[in-house]
Enzyme design. Structure first.
Site, PDB file in Angstrom:
ATOM      1  N   TYR A  38     -14.227  -3.336  11.081  1.00  0.00           N
ATOM      2  CA  TYR A  38     -12.847  -2.852  10.980  1.00  0.00           C
ATOM      3  C   TYR A  38     -12.108  -3.067  12.298  1.00  0.00           C
ATOM      4  CZ  TYR A  38      -9.057   0.603  10.397  1.00  0.00           C
ATOM      5  OH  TYR A  38      -7.843   1.243  10.342  1.00  0.00           O
TER       6      TYR A  38
ATOM      7  N   VAL B 167      -2.377  -7.964  -2.711  1.00  0.00           N
ATOM      8  CA  VAL B 167      -1.758  -8.676  -1.595  1.00  0.00           C
ATOM      9  C   VAL B 167      -2.761  -9.489  -0.782  1.00  0.00           C
ATOM     10  CG1 VAL B 167       0.229  -7.148  -1.398  1.00  0.00           C
ATOM     11  CG2 VAL B 167      -1.886  -6.594  -0.154  1.00  0.00           C
TER      12      VAL B 167
ATOM     13  N   GLY C  37       0.822  -1.208   0.000  1.00  0.00           N
ATOM     14  CA  GLY C  37       0.000   0.000   0.000  1.00  0.00           C
ATOM     15  C   GLY C  37       0.850   1.249   0.000  1.00  0.00           C
ATOM     16  N   ALA C  38       1.934   1.237  -0.772  1.00  0.00           N
ATOM     17  CA  ALA C  38       2.949   2.289  -0.674  1.00  0.00           C
ATOM     18  C   ALA C  38       2.884   3.339  -1.767  1.00  0.00           C
ATOM     19  CB  ALA C  38       4.342   1.654  -0.662  1.00  0.00           C
ATOM     20  N   SER C  39       1.831   3.343  -2.568  1.00  0.00           N
ATOM     21  CA  SER C  39       1.751   4.342  -3.634  1.00  0.00           C
ATOM     22  C   SER C  39       1.268   5.699  -3.127  1.00  0.00           C
ATOM     23  CB  SER C  39       0.823   3.853  -4.755  1.00  0.00           C
ATOM     24  OG  SER C  39      -0.510   3.724  -4.279  1.00  0.00           O
TER      25      SER C  39
ATOM     26  N   ALA D 286     -12.762  -5.205  14.738  1.00  0.00           N
ATOM     27  CA  ALA D 286     -12.537  -6.625  15.000  1.00  0.00           C
ATOM     28  C   ALA D 286     -11.345  -7.147  14.201  1.00  0.00           C
ATOM     29  CB  ALA D 286     -13.792  -7.422  14.658  1.00  0.00           C
TER      30      ALA D 286
END
Length: 246
Positions: A153, A61, A9-11, A155
């Protein structure tokens, strides 16, 4: 060894800033993303212009075969993964309790249980071989905030940190540390339309008197990924300016 850092998630958002910070630490950085090719290329360009090494890798991913292909490609092009930063996330809808479905839970678990597990399983064999490694999961302080409209979210985030604790116990004998960094509300691109009154109300409850910045999170990740944190494992570090102190 330590070596290459894989950041999912690095964009954009936290992931982009974390990737840049790890590059400053001297790591080759794999900028993993699912969408936003131009943005990912921009992160790579920024790292390279600052004298670092980085490449962009597109992958889902949450998909087993895609994760296997991703880690193989990263190792081939940048070297073995010694640092894994599990940051990728999906939509986080706010839902009334009566409206939450099992599919809503599964959607969150895919990002915060399935994906971390697939990534861990893909990189740990090499880390074991070299006798060291760092896994850092990006969690959330939502566990302490107990927001009823974010139950699925919350949980999943709780489950994610449970993985951190179990993995830390299992992988410690191999020199691999596993920790969670749990940010509070850190405004990034997806919060561009945030209500100023909501931002002000949140800030008023933060003892340090400001909103968090992505750089605050990146510094914590850089520490946990470094030799300075070689004796820190199984921990959950909140980066929220004391917002959940009570």
């Amino acid at each position: 060894m330590i070596g290459t850092a894989l950041v999912t998630g690095a964009s954009r958002g936290l992931g982009a800033v974390i990737a840049k910070r790890l590059a400053v630490e001297g790591h080759a950085v794999a900028v993993a993303y699912r969408s936003g090719t131009e943005a990912a290329r921009g992160v790579v360009a920024d790292i390279r212009s600052a004298g670092g090494t980085a490449e962009a890798f597109s992958a889902d991913v949450t998909d087993e075969s895609a994760v296997a292909e991703l880690t193989a490609s990263v190792s081939s092009r940048l070297g073995p993964v010694g640092i894994l930063v599990v940051n990728a996330t999906g939509p986080q809808p706010e839902l009334d309790l009566e409206a939450v479905t099992w599919d809503d839970h599964l959607a969150q678990l895919a990002f915060f249980v399935k994906s971390p597990t697939l990534l861990m399983q893909a990189v740990v064999p090499t880390m074991r071989e070299h006798g060291e490694g760092r896994i850092v999961q990006i969690g959330s302080d939502v566990l302490e905030r107990t927001l009823p409209h974010m139950s699925a979210y919350t949980a999943a985030k709780a489950a994610q940190h449970s993985l951190t604790r179990c993995w830390a116990r299992a992988l410690g004998p191999f020199g691999i540390t596993v920790n969670t960094v749990a940010p509070g509300w850190i405004p990034v691109e997806r919060h561009a339309g945030a209500d100023p009154e909501s931002l002000a109300a949140y800030t008023s409850d933060v003892p340090l008197g400001r909103m968090g910045r992505p750089e605050d999170v990146a510094e914590a990740v850089a520490f946990l990924a470094s030799p300075r944190a070689a004796f820190v494992t199984g921990e959950r570090i909140k980066i929220n300016g004391g917002h959940t102190l009570g």
